[in-house]
Design a protein around this motif. Structure first.
Motif, short mmCIF file in Angstrom:
data_model
loop_
_atom_site.label_atom_id
_atom_site.label_comp_id
_atom_site.label_asym_id
_atom_site.label_seq_id
_atom_site.Cartn_x
_atom_site.Cartn_y
_atom_site.Cartn_z
N PHE A 11 0.89 -1.17 0.00
CA PHE A 11 0.00 0.00 0.00
C PHE A 11 0.91 1.21 0.00
CE2 PHE A 11 -2.71 -3.21 2.11
CZ PHE A 11 -3.81 -3.15 1.27
N ARG A 14 4.26 1.11 1.90
CA ARG A 14 4.17 0.09 2.95
C ARG A 14 3.98 -1.31 2.38
NH1 ARG A 14 0.66 1.96 7.51
NH2 ARG A 14 2.64 2.61 8.39
N ALA A 16 2.61 -4.54 2.98
CA ALA A 16 1.67 -5.17 3.92
C ALA A 16 1.87 -6.67 3.98
CB ALA A 16 0.23 -4.84 3.51
N ASN A 36 -2.00 -6.67 15.57
CA ASN A 36 -2.52 -5.60 14.72
C ASN A 36 -1.50 -5.26 13.64
OD1 ASN A 36 -3.88 -4.21 17.66
ND2 ASN A 36 -5.06 -5.13 16.05
N GLY A 37 -2.00 -5.13 12.42
CA GLY A 37 -1.12 -4.73 11.33
C GLY A 37 -0.30 -5.87 10.74
N ALA A 38 -0.56 -7.10 11.18
CA ALA A 38 0.24 -8.25 10.73
C ALA A 38 0.01 -8.59 9.26
CB ALA A 38 -0.07 -9.46 11.60
N GLY A 39 -1.21 -8.31 8.78
CA GLY A 39 -1.53 -8.65 7.40
C GLY A 39 -2.70 -9.62 7.28
N LYS A 40 -3.43 -9.81 8.36
CA LYS A 40 -4.56 -10.76 8.34
C LYS A 40 -5.64 -10.31 7.37
CE LYS A 40 -5.36 -10.14 12.78
NZ LYS A 40 -4.29 -9.17 13.12
N THR A 41 -6.08 -9.06 7.56
CA THR A 41 -7.16 -8.55 6.71
C THR A 41 -6.74 -8.50 5.24
OG1 THR A 41 -8.10 -7.27 8.53
CG2 THR A 41 -8.67 -6.55 6.30
N THR A 42 -5.51 -8.07 5.00
CA THR A 42 -5.03 -7.98 3.62
C THR A 42 -5.04 -9.37 2.97
OG1 THR A 42 -3.63 -6.13 4.29
CG2 THR A 42 -3.13 -7.16 2.18
N GLU A 81 -14.26 -7.33 8.76
CA GLU A 81 -14.04 -6.94 10.15
C GLU A 81 -15.16 -6.02 10.65
OE1 GLU A 81 -9.66 -5.75 11.87
OE2 GLU A 81 -10.04 -5.64 9.73
N1 LIG Z 1 -5.89 0.34 2.42
C1 LIG Z 1 -4.70 0.46 3.02
N2 LIG Z 1 -3.92 1.55 2.81
C2 LIG Z 1 -2.71 1.67 3.39
N3 LIG Z 1 -2.17 0.77 4.22
C3 LIG Z 1 -2.89 -0.32 4.49
C4 LIG Z 1 -4.19 -0.54 3.91
N4 LIG Z 1 -4.66 -1.72 4.35
C5 LIG Z 1 -3.71 -2.21 5.17
N5 LIG Z 1 -2.64 -1.38 5.26
C6 LIG Z 1 -1.42 -1.63 6.04
O1 LIG Z 1 -0.96 -2.94 5.76
C7 LIG Z 1 -0.54 -3.61 6.94
C8 LIG Z 1 -1.35 -4.86 7.16
O2 LIG Z 1 -2.69 -4.47 7.47
P1 LIG Z 1 -3.87 -5.49 7.76
O3 LIG Z 1 -5.11 -4.68 7.84
O4 LIG Z 1 -3.83 -6.58 6.77
O5 LIG Z 1 -3.47 -6.05 9.19
P2 LIG Z 1 -4.34 -6.91 10.20
O6 LIG Z 1 -3.48 -8.08 10.59
O7 LIG Z 1 -5.66 -7.19 9.66
O8 LIG Z 1 -4.43 -5.95 11.47
P3 LIG Z 1 -5.66 -5.72 12.53
O9 LIG Z 1 -5.45 -6.73 13.61
O10 LIG Z 1 -5.40 -4.34 13.01
O11 LIG Z 1 -6.94 -5.87 11.80
C9 LIG Z 1 -0.64 -2.59 8.06
O12 LIG Z 1 0.61 -1.99 8.21
C10 LIG Z 1 -1.66 -1.60 7.54
O13 LIG Z 1 -1.44 -0.33 8.07
#
Ligand SMILES: Nc1ncnc2c1ncn2[C@@H]1O[C@H](COP(=O)(O)OP(=O)(O)OP(=O)(O)O)[C@@H](O)[C@H]1O
Ligand SMILES: [Mg+2]
Length: 310
Positions: A11, A14, A16, A36-42, A81
């Motif tokens: 992103f 960054r 991800a 948080n921020g590990a990359g699960k949602t991505t 989420e």
């Molecule tokens: N749309 C976006 N724009 C910019 N950065 C993003 C975007 N989506 C995710 N990121 C970044 O990518 C990284 C992984 O994010 P992700 O949402 O996948 O983490 P996560 O494991 O789901 O965290 P959480 O537990 O907070 O939900 C983080 O550093 C986040 O800030």
């Protein structure tokens, strides 16, 4: 049923995801655990065909998430989420609306809605307006919506966040029932103990990569070996000496010296732990205190995520 190899996603500047591998066999419940921020949602959004990876590839139910995205959407149920319900509708109207949107034939719609209401234990609440529902019930309504087109694979992003203990137990039972029906479920969380009980496999993700993946047996085996050790030496020089003595020992993970204290994870059998102490003493370290924390899932998690989780 899910196979991801080397997924990379950026992103802006960054990174991800830096190469995520993930596997799930039919009927598996895979827990994706990470801070948080590990990359699960991505990762989940890529599998749900919502975003496209820059490198790597993934298939779900044998379909490529990029090339076959349109066909794949019919095979997956994705629960984000955060989601919204239409507050002015009743639960039943809400589900009927989405059954129609999914193209479920009018003839089958009522039965389909009845089925998911039953499955999610919402039959008695079908006439309630969505507005004002508790978080646990909202979660179930959304899950019911996710199930309307009878997907083979469920991708659930932190489904139990914000739920109280009873609602978590209910959700766990529901996921177990869905898995028993042969659905493949991928569920993310940053709370370990929550997934421990329902998952057949787990993948610990951190910093955009999977650090550990395996069956619960693998986890249990590894967990039984992860001893967190704290050596308090008489002074900083002795702590440094202790660290030097253990250098090169593959069982010693991430040793850190802070003042007169050396902390590390010792990955070995319980019976090997006293040997570590002996080595330090025989190596001339003045050991003031030697403390061992019993292996736990948290210790394993901290080990694989290198203690970066608070
Ligand atoms: N749309 C976006 N724009 C910019 N950065 C993003 C975007 N989506 C995710 N990121 C970044 O990518 C990284 C992984 O994010 P992700 O949402 O996948 O983490 P996560 O494991 O789901 O965290 P959480 O537990 O907070 O939900 C983080 O550093 C986040 O800030
Ligand atoms: Mg997330």
């Amino acid at each position: 049923m899910i196979e991801a190899r080397g997924l990379v996603k950026r992103f802006g500047p960054r990174l991800a995801l830096r190469g995520v591998d993930l596997d799930a066999a039919p009927g598996d419940v895979v827990g994706v655990i990470g801070p948080n921020g590990a990359g699960k949602t991505t990762t989940i959004r890529i599998l749900a065909t919502l975003i496209v990876p820059e490198a790597g590839r993934a298939t779900v139910a044998g379909l490529d998430v990029v090339r076959d995205a349109a066909r794949l959407r019919g095979a997956i149920g994705f629960m984000p989420e955060r989601f919204g319900l239409y507050d002015e509708l009743t639960i039943e109207q809400y589900l009927e609306f989405f059954a129609r949107a999914h193209g479920v034939h009018a003839r089958d719609r009522a039965a389909q809605v009845d089925g998911v209401l039953e499955l999610t234990d919402l039959t008695h609440k079908r006439g309630d307006p969505c507005e004002g529902l508790s978080k646990g019930v909202r979660q179930r309504v959304y899950l019911a919506k996710t199930l309307l087109h009878d997907p083979r694979v469920l991708l659930l992003d932190e489904p139990s966040s914000g739920l109280d203990p009873q609602a978590r137990i209910d959700l766990r039972a529901l996921l177990a029932a869905l898995a028993a029906q042969g659905k493949t479920i991928l569920v993310s969380s940053h709370i370990l103990t929550e997934l421990d009980l329902i998952c057949s496999r787990v993948a610990v993700i951190e910093g955009g990569a999977v650090r550990f993946a395996g069956t619960l047996d693998d986890v249990a085996r590894r967990r039984a070996r992860a001893h967190r050790v704290r050596v308090r030496a008489l002074d900083p020089a002795h702590a440094a000496r202790a660290q030097g003595l253990l250098e090169g020992d593959a069982r010693v993970i991430d040793p850190v010296v802070e003042g007169a204290e050396l902390r590390l994870v010792f990955e070995a059998e319980r019976a090997d732990v006293p040997g570590l102490h002996r080595r330090l003493v025989e190596g001339g370290v003045d050991v003031y205190a030697f403390e061992v924390e019993e292996p736990s899932l948290e210790a394993l998690f901290l080990e694989v995520t290198r203690g970066e989780v608070s």
